[in-house]
Scaffold this motif. Sequence first.
Motif, PDB file in Angstrom:
ATOM      1  N   ASN B  14      29.700  -0.549  -0.824  1.00 28.68           N
ATOM      2  CA  ASN B  14      29.958   0.599  -1.706  1.00 28.68           C
ATOM      3  C   ASN B  14      31.158   1.419  -1.239  1.00 28.68           C
ATOM      4  O   ASN B  14      31.102   2.642  -1.178  1.00 28.68           O
ATOM      5  N   ALA B  18      31.800  -1.406   6.695  1.00 30.83           N
ATOM      6  CA  ALA B  18      30.803  -1.685   7.726  1.00 30.83           C
ATOM      7  C   ALA B  18      31.444  -2.459   8.863  1.00 30.83           C
ATOM      8  O   ALA B  18      31.038  -2.364  10.009  1.00 30.83           O
ATOM      9  N   SER B  37      25.321   0.570  18.964  1.00 26.36           N
ATOM     10  CA  SER B  37      24.199   1.370  18.512  1.00 26.36           C
ATOM     11  C   SER B  37      23.867   1.010  17.068  1.00 26.36           C
ATOM     12  O   SER B  37      24.579   0.248  16.425  1.00 26.36           O
ATOM     13  N   SER B  38      22.801   1.567  16.572  1.00 22.73           N
ATOM     14  CA  SER B  38      22.348   1.262  15.224  1.00 22.73           C
ATOM     15  C   SER B  38      23.412   1.642  14.196  1.00 22.73           C
ATOM     16  O   SER B  38      23.989   2.709  14.274  1.00 22.73           O
ATOM     17  N   GLY B  39      23.693   0.749  13.268  1.00 27.40           N
ATOM     18  CA  GLY B  39      24.675   1.017  12.224  1.00 27.40           C
ATOM     19  C   GLY B  39      26.096   0.676  12.617  1.00 27.40           C
ATOM     20  O   GLY B  39      27.033   0.953  11.878  1.00 27.40           O
ATOM     21  N   GLY B  41      27.387  -2.254  12.835  1.00 27.69           N
ATOM     22  CA  GLY B  41      27.889  -3.425  12.118  1.00 27.69           C
ATOM     23  C   GLY B  41      27.525  -4.752  12.764  1.00 27.69           C
ATOM     24  O   GLY B  41      28.005  -5.795  12.334  1.00 27.69           O
ATOM     25  N   LYS B  42      26.665  -4.732  13.773  1.00 25.71           N
ATOM     26  CA  LYS B  42      26.282  -5.961  14.467  1.00 25.71           C
ATOM     27  C   LYS B  42      25.611  -6.953  13.524  1.00 25.71           C
ATOM     28  O   LYS B  42      26.008  -8.116  13.442  1.00 25.71           O
ATOM     29  N   SER B  43      24.584  -6.467  12.817  1.00 24.74           N
ATOM     30  CA  SER B  43      23.861  -7.376  11.915  1.00 24.74           C
ATOM     31  C   SER B  43      24.774  -7.879  10.822  1.00 24.74           C
ATOM     32  O   SER B  43      24.708  -9.054  10.446  1.00 24.74           O
ATOM     33  N   THR B  44      25.632  -7.000  10.311  1.00 25.62           N
ATOM     34  CA  THR B  44      26.555  -7.412   9.259  1.00 25.62           C
ATOM     35  C   THR B  44      27.391  -8.590   9.733  1.00 25.62           C
ATOM     36  O   THR B  44      27.523  -9.593   9.028  1.00 25.62           O
TER      37      THR B  44
HETATM   38  N1  LIG Z   1      23.020  -4.366   2.301  1.00 27.30           N
HETATM   39  C1  LIG Z   1      23.653  -3.231   2.606  1.00 27.30           C
HETATM   40  N2  LIG Z   1      23.955  -2.336   1.649  1.00 27.30           N
HETATM   41  C2  LIG Z   1      24.599  -1.188   1.962  1.00 27.30           C
HETATM   42  N3  LIG Z   1      24.967  -0.826   3.193  1.00 27.30           N
HETATM   43  C3  LIG Z   1      24.683  -1.671   4.194  1.00 27.30           C
HETATM   44  C4  LIG Z   1      24.017  -2.911   3.958  1.00 27.30           C
HETATM   45  N4  LIG Z   1      23.873  -3.551   5.148  1.00 27.30           N
HETATM   46  C5  LIG Z   1      24.425  -2.740   6.066  1.00 27.30           C
HETATM   47  N5  LIG Z   1      24.912  -1.620   5.510  1.00 27.30           N
HETATM   48  C6  LIG Z   1      25.609  -0.537   6.216  1.00 27.30           C
HETATM   49  O1  LIG Z   1      26.577  -1.111   7.063  1.00 27.30           O
HETATM   50  C7  LIG Z   1      26.587  -0.475   8.323  1.00 27.30           C
HETATM   51  C8  LIG Z   1      26.336  -1.467   9.427  1.00 27.30           C
HETATM   52  O2  LIG Z   1      25.033  -1.951   9.310  1.00 27.30           O
HETATM   53  P1  LIG Z   1      24.411  -3.058  10.266  1.00 27.30           P
HETATM   54  O3  LIG Z   1      25.358  -4.179  10.384  1.00 27.30           O
HETATM   55  O4  LIG Z   1      23.055  -3.372   9.757  1.00 27.30           O
HETATM   56  O5  LIG Z   1      24.318  -2.279  11.643  1.00 27.30           O
HETATM   57  P2  LIG Z   1      23.563  -2.663  12.985  1.00 27.30           P
HETATM   58  O6  LIG Z   1      22.968  -4.011  12.826  1.00 27.30           O
HETATM   59  O7  LIG Z   1      24.614  -2.616  14.036  1.00 27.30           O
HETATM   60  O8  LIG Z   1      22.538  -1.615  13.203  1.00 27.30           O
HETATM   61  C9  LIG Z   1      25.548   0.617   8.261  1.00 27.30           C
HETATM   62  O9  LIG Z   1      26.215   1.827   7.999  1.00 27.30           O
HETATM   63  C10 LIG Z   1      24.674   0.223   7.107  1.00 27.30           C
HETATM   64  O10 LIG Z   1      24.172   1.351   6.463  1.00 27.30           O
END
Ligand SMILES: Nc1ncnc2c1ncn2[C@@H]1O[C@H](COP(=O)(O)OP(=O)(O)O)[C@@H](O)[C@H]1O
Lengths: 323, 373
Positions: B14, B18, B37-39, B41-44
């Motif tokens: 949006n 990330a 830390s949380s948020g 972008g690791k999971s992304t």
């Molecule tokens: N499917 C999604 N839709 C909208 N925002 C997302 C989505 N996935 C992740 N984000 C945003 O992208 C950023 C990184 O998220 P994420 O990779 O999950 O972080 P981490 O795994 O490091 O905690 C965060 O700000 C999160 O809110």
Amino acid sequence: MTAPSPLRRVGGSPRRSAGPALARTGLLAPGIVLLVLFAFLPLVALVITGFVNDRSQLTTENFAHVFSSGTYLRLLGRTLLLSFAVTVVAIALGWPAAWALARHVKPARRTMILGLVIIPYITSQLLLIYGFLTLIQAGGPISYVLTQLHLTGPQDSILYTPWANFLMLVYESMPTAVLVLYSAAESVSPSVLEAARTLGARPRYVFTHVIWPLSAPMVVVNFTLTFVQTVGAFAEPAVLGGPDGQMLGNTISTQISSGANDGFAVALSLVLLVTSLLVVGVVTALVSWTKRAQSGGPTNRLTAPPRPRTRARTPELTVARES
Amino acid sequence: MATVTISGVSKSFNGTAALHPLDLTVEDGSFCCMLGSSGSGKSTLLRIIAGLSDPDTGTVRIGERDVTRAPSEKRRIGFVFQNYALFPHLSVGTNVAFGLRARGIGKKEAHTRADRMLELVGLAGFGKRTPKQLSGGQQQRVALARALVTEPDVLLLDEPLSALDRKIRGEMQAELKRIHQETGLTTIMVTHDQEEAMNLGDSVLMLSHGRVQQFDTPETLYREPANGFVAGFLGAVPLGNGIIRKKDGGTDAGRATDTATGRTEIEIDGTRLRLAASTLTDGTPAEAVVMAERVALTPASERPRNEDEHEGTVTSLDFYGPFARAEARLGSLTVPAMMLSQHAHSIEPEQRVWIRIAPGGLHAYAAQEATRS
Ligand SMILES: Nc1ncnc2c1ncn2[C@@H]1O[C@H](COP(=O)(O)OP(=O)(O)O)[C@@H](O)[C@H]1O
Ligand SMILES: [Mg+2]
């Protein structure tokens, strides 16, 4: 759903005091009383009525009458078939809608949409039926549009045909379908679907081996609710169905309101009840069979049975007793 | 077995970034931890490697294959989720066999291989149970076995241990290490726990707000944090803002070391403290951070002050079981010190102490860099 795990039983308290058992009975009591008063007793009364003829004699002639007449059996068959079709179509339409609602709609909007879905529930059924009638009658909005597009003549309408009845019944079944299948869609966790994909499963395989087995219980619930409700319909066919669109419910209703032969009407109802339950039973069995077939059935005959965990405790117990 | 190569990958949700465009190479057979830390972008990033999410730009390669457009099921990866994501309707054995069955391998062979894999993760004989009958740690072992059984090119783990309690987490770390050594599988693991990352990773990728802060071996990361954010994440505490002072005219170029000719200090409120190493030039405003475990306090009554020590006063002392944490005032600064509790007996509040900050315990970053997050 699943059997209580032996592990949990080991962990739980070994003694159950009378307290919780009493409390459980207490909580169940109102439900049991209601069921007996409003479901079981009327059913017994119905069964008795069905076996009594108009001269107040105990007899099976009402049932004999039902089965001797091709008219009634044909009507029964048509009612069951129509209800089956209505239920299947409602589920087929409701599933993608519910899935989209659970997966692709923002939570804030979800509540609003679910609220809209429920509106038919809180509207009078007759109002819905007559609303539908005005919608589809010749000269009504749909007829007008189709006429303007030169698809139909101005006097053509599906009103007073089996199709009008069918569409109305599908429409009335949609809220249940969307609500029940929504909870099915919610119970399939997104990460489980992602896990399946990372393991090499193509979309079709994911559907047959993950989504379907996980949704099947709710599909059965949906089928039962909608089918049983539709099979008893009589207002819809009476108002919309026309001469060819009548269902068994109409006959039962006519027989009862004419007052001529309650026993025969009840016999018809009981036959309808039993055959409906048979259909539900067969569908339930079929669904659980596909579910089990897709899950790979009872698994892993190759391994030795796991050693019972409690065995490990025995030495400790012995030591404790000796000391 | 494969090298994972990421080039120019970015992703926004949006309109909010990330991940900013990012390059990363994880060598064949190595264990890379993504830390942040949380948020951050690791999971992304991990999900982009797995094909569970599409990058806006850039390419992902696994070995020689460009998999940027390949769906997850074609990438030959193993993925382990934080919440295990086991199939609740399948037995443990069938869960593990799932990936083989989905690839058309016969039931008998699939279950034989699944059983062997369950043995590898220490769950021999658990095949017939349902996932619900297992503890969290056991469920995660099943998830691991399920991911490994298809012999993937890369193993990806998204915070696999963070739902487990501390003790089980330690056991599972050892388990992961052993399995990595046994299989030699290229492994990328996401974690927000720096100890876990340092313990397991051959290399650690430090992420913050979708940007790579540092990509190094755990030792380098700890010894030479690239910026204030990394140092802070590793537990360094801000000491204050000051000015860099290079002794001997500040002529040394590059990374200054404390040779006889060049030595870098930071002056904060008139207190001069020696820095381990810094590329900053003389007179630069900088923020200093200190690692409490590299600060030693000695009661002034015990012995005379050494040349590399400062005089201070203890202001507080707290015990945390095996560790104790003290704070000492040094001029206008508050210096934290972490020590083993057994060494804290001689310390007490209001006491005059000699403060020694070990070389490498004090880092300075240009003021705006230190606050960048
Ligand atoms: N499917 C999604 N839709 C909208 N925002 C997302 C989505 N996935 C992740 N984000 C945003 O992208 C950023 C990184 O998220 P994420 O990779 O999950 O972080 P981490 O795994 O490091 O905690 C965060 O700000 C999160 O809110
Ligand atoms: Mg995450």
